[in-house]
Design a protein around this motif. Structure first.
Motif, short mmCIF file in Angstrom:
data_model
loop_
_atom_site.label_atom_id
_atom_site.label_comp_id
_atom_site.label_asym_id
_atom_site.label_seq_id
_atom_site.Cartn_x
_atom_site.Cartn_y
_atom_site.Cartn_z
N MET A 32 0.83 -1.20 0.00
CA MET A 32 0.00 0.00 0.00
C MET A 32 0.88 1.26 0.00
O MET A 32 0.62 2.21 -0.73
N ALA A 33 1.91 1.27 0.81
CA ALA A 33 2.80 2.43 0.89
C ALA A 33 3.53 2.66 -0.43
O ALA A 33 3.71 3.80 -0.86
N GLU A 34 3.91 1.59 -1.07
CA GLU A 34 4.60 1.71 -2.36
C GLU A 34 3.67 2.33 -3.41
O GLU A 34 4.06 3.21 -4.17
N ARG A 35 2.42 1.90 -3.44
CA ARG A 35 1.44 2.48 -4.36
C ARG A 35 1.22 3.96 -4.04
O ARG A 35 1.14 4.80 -4.94
N GLN A 36 1.12 4.28 -2.76
CA GLN A 36 0.92 5.67 -2.36
C GLN A 36 2.12 6.53 -2.77
O GLN A 36 1.95 7.66 -3.22
N TYR A 37 3.31 5.99 -2.64
CA TYR A 37 4.53 6.70 -3.05
C TYR A 37 4.48 7.04 -4.54
O TYR A 37 4.77 8.16 -4.94
N LEU A 38 4.09 6.07 -5.34
CA LEU A 38 4.04 6.28 -6.79
C LEU A 38 2.99 7.31 -7.18
O LEU A 38 3.11 7.95 -8.23
N ASP A 39 1.97 7.49 -6.35
CA ASP A 39 0.92 8.47 -6.62
C ASP A 39 1.27 9.89 -6.17
O ASP A 39 0.55 10.84 -6.50
N LEU A 40 2.37 10.05 -5.43
CA LEU A 40 2.76 11.38 -4.95
C LEU A 40 3.32 12.23 -6.08
O LEU A 40 3.83 11.71 -7.08
N SER A 41 3.27 13.54 -5.89
CA SER A 41 3.90 14.44 -6.86
C SER A 41 5.41 14.27 -6.80
O SER A 41 5.95 13.74 -5.81
N ASP A 42 6.10 14.70 -7.84
CA ASP A 42 7.56 14.58 -7.87
C ASP A 42 8.20 15.29 -6.69
O ASP A 42 9.15 14.77 -6.09
N ASP A 43 7.71 16.48 -6.35
CA ASP A 43 8.28 17.24 -5.24
C ASP A 43 8.11 16.50 -3.91
O ASP A 43 9.03 16.45 -3.09
N ASP A 90 12.06 10.75 -0.27
CA ASP A 90 13.38 10.16 -0.52
C ASP A 90 14.42 10.72 0.45
O ASP A 90 15.25 9.97 0.98
N ASP A 91 14.37 12.03 0.70
CA ASP A 91 15.29 12.65 1.67
C ASP A 91 15.08 12.05 3.06
O ASP A 91 16.05 11.74 3.76
N HIS A 92 13.83 11.89 3.46
CA HIS A 92 13.52 11.29 4.77
C HIS A 92 14.06 9.87 4.85
O HIS A 92 14.65 9.47 5.86
N LEU A 93 13.84 9.11 3.79
CA LEU A 93 14.26 7.71 3.81
C LEU A 93 15.77 7.57 3.89
O LEU A 93 16.28 6.66 4.55
N THR A 94 16.49 8.47 3.25
CA THR A 94 17.95 8.45 3.33
C THR A 94 18.40 8.63 4.78
O THR A 94 19.29 7.92 5.25
N GLN A 99 3.24 18.71 2.77
CA GLN A 99 2.50 17.96 1.76
C GLN A 99 1.89 16.66 2.24
O GLN A 99 1.09 16.06 1.56
N GLY A 100 2.32 16.15 3.41
CA GLY A 100 1.78 14.87 3.81
C GLY A 100 2.39 14.33 5.09
O GLY A 100 3.06 15.05 5.84
N LEU A 101 2.17 13.04 5.31
CA LEU A 101 2.61 12.36 6.52
C LEU A 101 3.11 10.98 6.14
O LEU A 101 2.51 10.28 5.32
#
Length: 84
Positions: A13-24, A30-34, A62-64
């Motif tokens: 579910m999280a992966e699908r949500q990630y793909l639906d996010l805007s590029d920004d 990605d910065d958080h995950l690093t 933009q989100g949580l």
């Protein structure tokens, strides 16, 4: 470059949500995950909920992001990404 101490594991579910996010917003995630890969406690705005054993962190305005941390084996599990 040495390997990250923590590996990332995505719920489907999280992966699908990630793909639906805007590029920004994806760039902020990605910065958080690093940061999480090197030290799961490194996000300054993250909040730990002991009742659910989960963390939440804002993605800018933009989100949580909801995630869990497992120390053995060292893993950060991305649970959900919620866009505002």
């Amino acid at each position: 470059m040495p390997p990250s101490p923590y590996r990332l594991l995505w719920l489907e579910m999280a992966e699908r949500q990630y793909l639906d996010l805007s590029d920004d917003t994806r760039a902020l995630v990605d910065d958080h995950l690093t940061l999480l890969e090197s030290n799961p406690a490194s996000l300054p705005d993250a909040i730990y909920d002991s009742a659910s054993d989960q963390w939440s962190a804002p993605i800018g305005e933009q989100g949580l992001m909801l995630y869990a941390v497992v120390h053995e084996p060292a893993t950060v599990i991305v649970l959900r990404l919620i866009a505002f």
